[in-house]
Scaffold this motif. Sequence first.
Motif, PDB file in Angstrom:
ATOM      1  N   ALA A 305      14.242  29.226  69.976  1.00  0.00           N
ATOM      2  CA  ALA A 305      15.376  28.895  69.100  1.00  0.00           C
ATOM      3  C   ALA A 305      16.178  27.725  69.652  1.00  0.00           C
ATOM      4  O   ALA A 305      16.723  26.925  68.881  1.00  0.00           O
ATOM      5  N   ARG A 306      16.230  27.585  70.988  1.00  0.00           N
ATOM      6  CA  ARG A 306      17.048  26.499  71.564  1.00  0.00           C
ATOM      7  C   ARG A 306      16.493  25.122  71.175  1.00  0.00           C
ATOM      8  O   ARG A 306      17.211  24.121  71.200  1.00  0.00           O
ATOM      9  N   LEU A 307      15.223  25.063  70.795  1.00  0.00           N
ATOM     10  CA  LEU A 307      14.637  23.764  70.434  1.00  0.00           C
ATOM     11  C   LEU A 307      14.882  23.399  68.969  1.00  0.00           C
ATOM     12  O   LEU A 307      14.653  22.251  68.577  1.00  0.00           O
ATOM     13  N   VAL A 308      15.363  24.356  68.178  1.00  0.00           N
ATOM     14  CA  VAL A 308      15.501  24.094  66.734  1.00  0.00           C
ATOM     15  C   VAL A 308      16.418  22.906  66.433  1.00  0.00           C
ATOM     16  O   VAL A 308      16.003  21.970  65.740  1.00  0.00           O
ATOM     17  N   PRO A 309      17.674  22.867  66.988  1.00  0.00           N
ATOM     18  CA  PRO A 309      18.515  21.714  66.641  1.00  0.00           C
ATOM     19  C   PRO A 309      17.975  20.397  67.200  1.00  0.00           C
ATOM     20  O   PRO A 309      18.305  19.329  66.688  1.00  0.00           O
ATOM     21  N   LEU A 310      17.145  20.473  68.220  1.00  0.00           N
ATOM     22  CA  LEU A 310      16.617  19.251  68.848  1.00  0.00           C
ATOM     23  C   LEU A 310      15.397  18.712  68.102  1.00  0.00           C
ATOM     24  O   LEU A 310      14.841  17.676  68.470  1.00  0.00           O
ATOM     25  N   ALA A 311      14.961  19.467  67.075  1.00  0.00           N
ATOM     26  CA  ALA A 311      13.790  19.037  66.284  1.00  0.00           C
ATOM     27  C   ALA A 311      14.064  19.284  64.809  1.00  0.00           C
ATOM     28  O   ALA A 311      13.137  19.436  64.027  1.00  0.00           O
ATOM     29  N   ILE A 312      15.353  19.279  64.422  1.00  0.00           N
ATOM     30  CA  ILE A 312      15.715  19.818  63.103  1.00  0.00           C
ATOM     31  C   ILE A 312      15.042  19.074  61.946  1.00  0.00           C
ATOM     32  O   ILE A 312      14.671  19.681  60.947  1.00  0.00           O
ATOM     33  N   ASP A 313      14.839  17.756  62.098  1.00  0.00           N
ATOM     34  CA  ASP A 313      14.234  17.010  60.987  1.00  0.00           C
ATOM     35  C   ASP A 313      12.707  17.019  61.046  1.00  0.00           C
ATOM     36  O   ASP A 313      12.049  16.495  60.139  1.00  0.00           O
ATOM     37  N   GLU A 314      12.144  17.588  62.116  1.00  0.00           N
ATOM     38  CA  GLU A 314      10.696  17.519  62.308  1.00  0.00           C
ATOM     39  C   GLU A 314       9.997  18.816  61.908  1.00  0.00           C
ATOM     40  O   GLU A 314       8.796  18.975  62.159  1.00  0.00           O
ATOM     41  N   PHE A 315      10.707  19.758  61.297  1.00  0.00           N
ATOM     42  CA  PHE A 315      10.044  21.027  60.971  1.00  0.00           C
ATOM     43  C   PHE A 315       8.950  20.917  59.914  1.00  0.00           C
ATOM     44  O   PHE A 315       7.959  21.657  59.994  1.00  0.00           O
ATOM     45  N   PRO A 316       9.050  19.998  58.955  1.00  0.00           N
ATOM     46  CA  PRO A 316       7.880  19.856  58.079  1.00  0.00           C
ATOM     47  C   PRO A 316       6.624  19.555  58.908  1.00  0.00           C
ATOM     48  O   PRO A 316       5.565  20.163  58.705  1.00  0.00           O
ATOM     49  N   VAL A 317       6.749  18.649  59.862  1.00  0.00           N
ATOM     50  CA  VAL A 317       5.631  18.291  60.748  1.00  0.00           C
ATOM     51  C   VAL A 317       5.193  19.509  61.588  1.00  0.00           C
ATOM     52  O   VAL A 317       3.998  19.764  61.769  1.00  0.00           O
ATOM     53  N   ILE A 318       6.160  20.264  62.069  1.00  0.00           N
ATOM     54  CA  ILE A 318       5.844  21.414  62.920  1.00  0.00           C
ATOM     55  C   ILE A 318       5.153  22.509  62.091  1.00  0.00           C
ATOM     56  O   ILE A 318       4.229  23.175  62.567  1.00  0.00           O
ATOM     57  N   PHE A 319       5.562  22.681  60.842  1.00  0.00           N
ATOM     58  CA  PHE A 319       4.871  23.642  59.962  1.00  0.00           C
ATOM     59  C   PHE A 319       3.416  23.223  59.783  1.00  0.00           C
ATOM     60  O   PHE A 319       2.511  24.054  59.794  1.00  0.00           O
ATOM     61  N   LEU A 320       3.186  21.908  59.599  1.00  0.00           N
ATOM     62  CA  LEU A 320       1.803  21.444  59.430  1.00  0.00           C
ATOM     63  C   LEU A 320       1.021  21.622  60.733  1.00  0.00           C
ATOM     64  O   LEU A 320      -0.154  22.020  60.701  1.00  0.00           O
ATOM     65  N   ALA A 321       1.653  21.370  61.867  1.00  0.00           N
ATOM     66  CA  ALA A 321       0.988  21.602  63.156  1.00  0.00           C
ATOM     67  C   ALA A 321       0.538  23.067  63.235  1.00  0.00           C
ATOM     68  O   ALA A 321      -0.595  23.371  63.635  1.00  0.00           O
ATOM     69  N   ALA A 322       1.434  23.961  62.815  1.00  0.00           N
ATOM     70  CA  ALA A 322       1.123  25.396  62.867  1.00  0.00           C
ATOM     71  C   ALA A 322      -0.056  25.729  61.949  1.00  0.00           C
ATOM     72  O   ALA A 322      -0.910  26.555  62.288  1.00  0.00           O
ATOM     73  N   ALA A 323      -0.109  25.059  60.790  1.00  0.00           N
ATOM     74  CA  ALA A 323      -1.208  25.317  59.848  1.00  0.00           C
ATOM     75  C   ALA A 323      -2.542  24.887  60.449  1.00  0.00           C
ATOM     76  O   ALA A 323      -3.587  25.467  60.137  1.00  0.00           O
ATOM     77  N   CYS A 324      -2.514  23.870  61.312  1.00  0.00           N
ATOM     78  CA  CYS A 324      -3.745  23.349  61.927  1.00  0.00           C
ATOM     79  C   CYS A 324      -4.051  24.018  63.267  1.00  0.00           C
ATOM     80  O   CYS A 324      -5.031  23.654  63.926  1.00  0.00           O
ATOM     81  N   ALA A 325      -3.179  24.944  63.690  1.00  0.00           N
ATOM     82  CA  ALA A 325      -3.342  25.553  65.023  1.00  0.00           C
ATOM     83  C   ALA A 325      -4.186  26.814  64.943  1.00  0.00           C
ATOM     84  O   ALA A 325      -4.319  27.425  63.881  1.00  0.00           O
ATOM     85  N   GLU A 326      -4.703  27.186  66.085  1.00  0.00           N
ATOM     86  CA  GLU A 326      -5.413  28.459  66.231  1.00  0.00           C
ATOM     87  C   GLU A 326      -4.351  29.543  66.384  1.00  0.00           C
ATOM     88  O   GLU A 326      -3.489  29.436  67.265  1.00  0.00           O
ATOM     89  N   GLY A 327      -4.376  30.564  65.529  1.00  0.00           N
ATOM     90  CA  GLY A 327      -3.422  31.672  65.675  1.00  0.00           C
ATOM     91  C   GLY A 327      -2.138  31.447  64.891  1.00  0.00           C
ATOM     92  O   GLY A 327      -2.066  30.597  63.999  1.00  0.00           O
ATOM     93  N   GLN A 328      -1.123  32.220  65.291  1.00  0.00           N
ATOM     94  CA  GLN A 328       0.099  32.319  64.494  1.00  0.00           C
ATOM     95  C   GLN A 328       1.257  31.570  65.140  1.00  0.00           C
ATOM     96  O   GLN A 328       1.400  31.579  66.365  1.00  0.00           O
ATOM     97  N   THR A 329       2.088  30.956  64.317  1.00  0.00           N
ATOM     98  CA  THR A 329       3.309  30.310  64.816  1.00  0.00           C
ATOM     99  C   THR A 329       4.494  30.946  64.111  1.00  0.00           C
ATOM    100  O   THR A 329       4.463  31.178  62.904  1.00  0.00           O
ATOM    101  N   ARG A 330       5.538  31.200  64.912  1.00  0.00           N
ATOM    102  CA  ARG A 330       6.739  31.799  64.330  1.00  0.00           C
ATOM    103  C   ARG A 330       7.928  30.855  64.537  1.00  0.00           C
ATOM    104  O   ARG A 330       8.182  30.407  65.659  1.00  0.00           O
ATOM    105  N   VAL A 331       8.613  30.575  63.428  1.00  0.00           N
ATOM    106  CA  VAL A 331       9.835  29.751  63.465  1.00  0.00           C
ATOM    107  C   VAL A 331      11.001  30.670  63.141  1.00  0.00           C
ATOM    108  O   VAL A 331      10.974  31.358  62.119  1.00  0.00           O
ATOM    109  N   GLN A 332      12.007  30.688  64.019  1.00  0.00           N
ATOM    110  CA  GLN A 332      13.192  31.521  63.783  1.00  0.00           C
ATOM    111  C   GLN A 332      14.456  30.703  64.044  1.00  0.00           C
ATOM    112  O   GLN A 332      14.404  29.725  64.780  1.00  0.00           O
ATOM    113  N   GLY A 333      15.573  31.163  63.494  1.00  0.00           N
ATOM    114  CA  GLY A 333      16.854  30.495  63.771  1.00  0.00           C
ATOM    115  C   GLY A 333      16.950  29.121  63.130  1.00  0.00           C
ATOM    116  O   GLY A 333      17.690  28.259  63.601  1.00  0.00           O
ATOM    117  N   ALA A 334      16.192  28.916  62.045  1.00  0.00           N
ATOM    118  CA  ALA A 334      16.137  27.582  61.437  1.00  0.00           C
ATOM    119  C   ALA A 334      16.630  27.617  59.988  1.00  0.00           C
ATOM    120  O   ALA A 334      16.141  26.883  59.137  1.00  0.00           O
TER     121      ALA A 334
END
Length: 432
Positions: A305-334
């Motif tokens: 969660a501490r990284l959320v404000p430091l990457a706030i505009d990059e979450f579309p990119v991070i969601f796509l990274a998660a879609a291309c990753a092996e396994g599950q990604t969880r985003v919270q506090g966003a």
Amino acid sequence: MDYLVQSGGRLRGRLRVPGDKSISHRSVILGALAQGVTEIVDLLEGADVLATIAAFRAMGVTITGPEAGHLQIQGVGLHGLQAPRVPIDCGNSGTAMRLLLGLLAGQPFASELTGDASLQRRPMGRVVGPLEAMGASIQTQDGKAPLRIEGRPLQGISYAMPIASAQVKSALLLAGLYATGETCVQEPAPTRDHSERMLAGFGYPLRRIGNQVCIRPGGSLQGQRIQVPGDISSAAFFLLGATIAPNSDLTLENVGINPTRTGVIEILTRMGARIDLMHLRVVGGEPVADLRVRSAPLRGIEIPARLVPLAIDEFPVIFLAAACAEGQTRVQGAEELRVKESDRIAVMAEGLGNLGINVKETTDGAIIQGGVLQGGRVDSHGDHRIAMTFAMAALRAQGPIRINDCANVVTSFPGFPPLAKQAGLALEVLDQ
Ligand code: S3P
């Protein structure tokens, strides 16, 4: 305007992304309020920043350019702005509206701020509330724009922000330039500190202690030469594209790596990305580097969660990274993602869903299961960052991706289609 992107390909070579949007806005604002001339180079000539430039022209500031990223501002000093004769149109830009609101609250004239349909849906109460506590008079439409500002004498306050927002912080610091006594803002988590760095760079004294920043009236700003670094938020699309496309090797030159902005590098690296920071230097008070990125397999993670404000505009990119990753990604506090240019949690879930990825939305984030991206159609909902993210998705998709409503890419990244093509993306712009 739609994008049609053929699947596959790789990203290679060296490129420069346009200037940082946050720094560009602030350089125009402080340049206008300074004494003497401010020269800006590598300014972002995106529609958002052009709206800020137009706002100051409407308030009597002489501004030449922008031309090839160069802008010259004849500063009018802190007390030299004139009443705008018509409402100021901030277009799609939340930064323009919220920072101008802070500045206008304490001017000796009335003004009005408006914006496009997306901006008129975004919450302004977060700035209006503390400004009213300082004595401001602002009329809203149920907490939203259009905003009518009377212009009143302000008193400094000490304000603990309930949400981590650089726009709220910056608006209050600008209001504090005109308030009696001291204005202090505390942030619940670190947010981008470009306003503080730039105020100091223009010679205006600030007090920064821990999570608090304080400002007093009575100082002055001295015109500067500002070199704007490349925008890490624009670099982020290429960082991800080169990571997910096999055989990629891309260098992004001259990217701003202010530690309040580099959450995306930390998150992608934790997921397995191979990003090297090279040739580190400081330009105009901001750290800058060349970023080399090569293809790498990604794994799902829990995003701290501490990284959320430091990457706030990059979450579309991070969601796509998660879609291309092996396994599950969880985003919270966003939950803040729900009040950006679009509801980025819902819009990314919808778009990735259309491409066959399993995304479970939560109120403050999402759980994304990595998988195989199919081709298909995606609605960007007029959000520039969603459009550019799905353009990169084609690098890993099984078929072409068509993205609609991409005209707003010009707000932050004019020239994205040719630059992306030059790097290797098979992108075509369709004019309907
Ligand atoms: C910005 C702050 C962030 C960010 C926006 C730019 C700024 O907004 O999302 O794109 O320049 O201060 P919040 O302050 O609403 O988090």
